[in-house]
Scaffold this motif. Structure first.
Motif, PDB file in Angstrom:
ATOM      1  N   GLN A   1       5.413   0.683  -8.080  1.00  0.00           N
ATOM      2  CA  GLN A   1       5.849   1.515  -7.027  1.00  0.00           C
ATOM      3  C   GLN A   1       7.111   2.115  -7.180  1.00  0.00           C
ATOM      4  OE1 GLN A   1       5.152  -1.150  -3.785  1.00  0.00           O
ATOM      5  NE2 GLN A   1       3.038  -1.158  -4.092  1.00  0.00           N
TER       6      GLN A   1
ATOM      7  N   CYS B   1       3.536  -3.781  -6.877  1.00  0.00           N
ATOM      8  CA  CYS B   1       2.791  -4.247  -5.831  1.00  0.00           C
ATOM      9  C   CYS B   1       2.432  -5.681  -5.635  1.00  0.00           C
ATOM     10  CB  CYS B   1       1.450  -3.164  -5.655  1.00  0.00           C
ATOM     11  SG  CYS B   1       0.347  -3.403  -7.174  1.00  0.00           S
ATOM     12  N   SER B   2       1.556  -6.255  -4.692  1.00  0.00           N
ATOM     13  CA  SER B   2       1.234  -7.544  -4.516  1.00  0.00           C
ATOM     14  C   SER B   2       0.256  -8.120  -5.355  1.00  0.00           C
ATOM     15  CB  SER B   2       1.004  -8.019  -3.263  1.00  0.00           C
ATOM     16  OG  SER B   2      -0.423  -7.229  -2.789  1.00  0.00           O
TER      17      SER B   2
ATOM     18  N   GLU C   1      -3.029  -6.785  -4.098  1.00  0.00           N
ATOM     19  CA  GLU C   1      -3.342  -5.292  -4.175  1.00  0.00           C
ATOM     20  C   GLU C   1      -3.797  -4.900  -5.736  1.00  0.00           C
ATOM     21  OE1 GLU C   1      -0.016  -2.526  -1.824  1.00  0.00           O
ATOM     22  OE2 GLU C   1       0.980  -4.418  -2.902  1.00  0.00           O
TER      23      GLU C   1
END
Length: 167
Positions: free
Chosen positions: A38, A44-45, A48
């Motif tokens: 991002q 991102c996690s 995700e």
């Protein structure tokens, strides 16, 4: 070859090969870096990442490039072809440095938005240590495939070019 993953060290040529194969085989190409990073180099996690990949692998055909070892098994299970770019570390480092010069302070087309290319010592170390830290795990994953999956291991940029030209 309809569901292809491409894995290997940074600088091995994964994204370049993915784009060439996508054009040649008329398959959609998905660069995991573009999905996972991002703006401002924020990852991102994990949840995700899994959700994104679950959506990608449901498609009828695709090429997905990227390592992300924690979710590699998910992509391997869904693929019919695994291409491992087992390229020498000096070649990979050369490609990484060349990429930094070419895209310095600009975002590559295969990268997440607003993630400008930069020289990063920890990234260079990760690339240098890929053979000893990542490669054994990848080879172990590749030893547990089903009979209907093909593994292609390429060891040089010449082998990569020859492979693309042979299709």
């Amino acid at each position: 070859m309809a569901k292809i993953i491409i894995i290997g060290s940074s600088g091995a040529g994964k994204s370049t090969l993915a784009n060439k194969l996508g054009t040649k085989l008329t398959l959609d190409v998905h660069h995991l870096d573009a999905y996972f990073w991002q703006p401002g180099w924020v990852m991102c996690s994990s949840s995700e990442q899994i959700a994104i990949q679950n959506q990608l692998v449901k498609k009828k055909s695709w090429i997905i490039d990227g390592n992300y070892g924690d979710t590699l098994n998910l992509r391997i299970k869904a693929s019919d072809t695994i291409i491992f770019l087992d390229i020498p570390r000096l070649t990979c480092l050369y490609h990484v440095l060349k990429r930094v010069i070419r895209y310095n302070n600009k975002t590559r087309p295969d990268m997440g938005k607003e993630c400008p290319e930069k020289l990063d010592l920890s990234f260079l170390k990760w690339t240098w240590n890929f053979k000893q830290n990542q490669r054994p795990r990848i080879l172990k994953e590749l030893s547990n495939l089903s009979d209907n999956q093909e593994v292609i291991i390429l060891h040089s940029t010449k082998e990569i070019d020859d492979f693309v030209n042979s299709l």
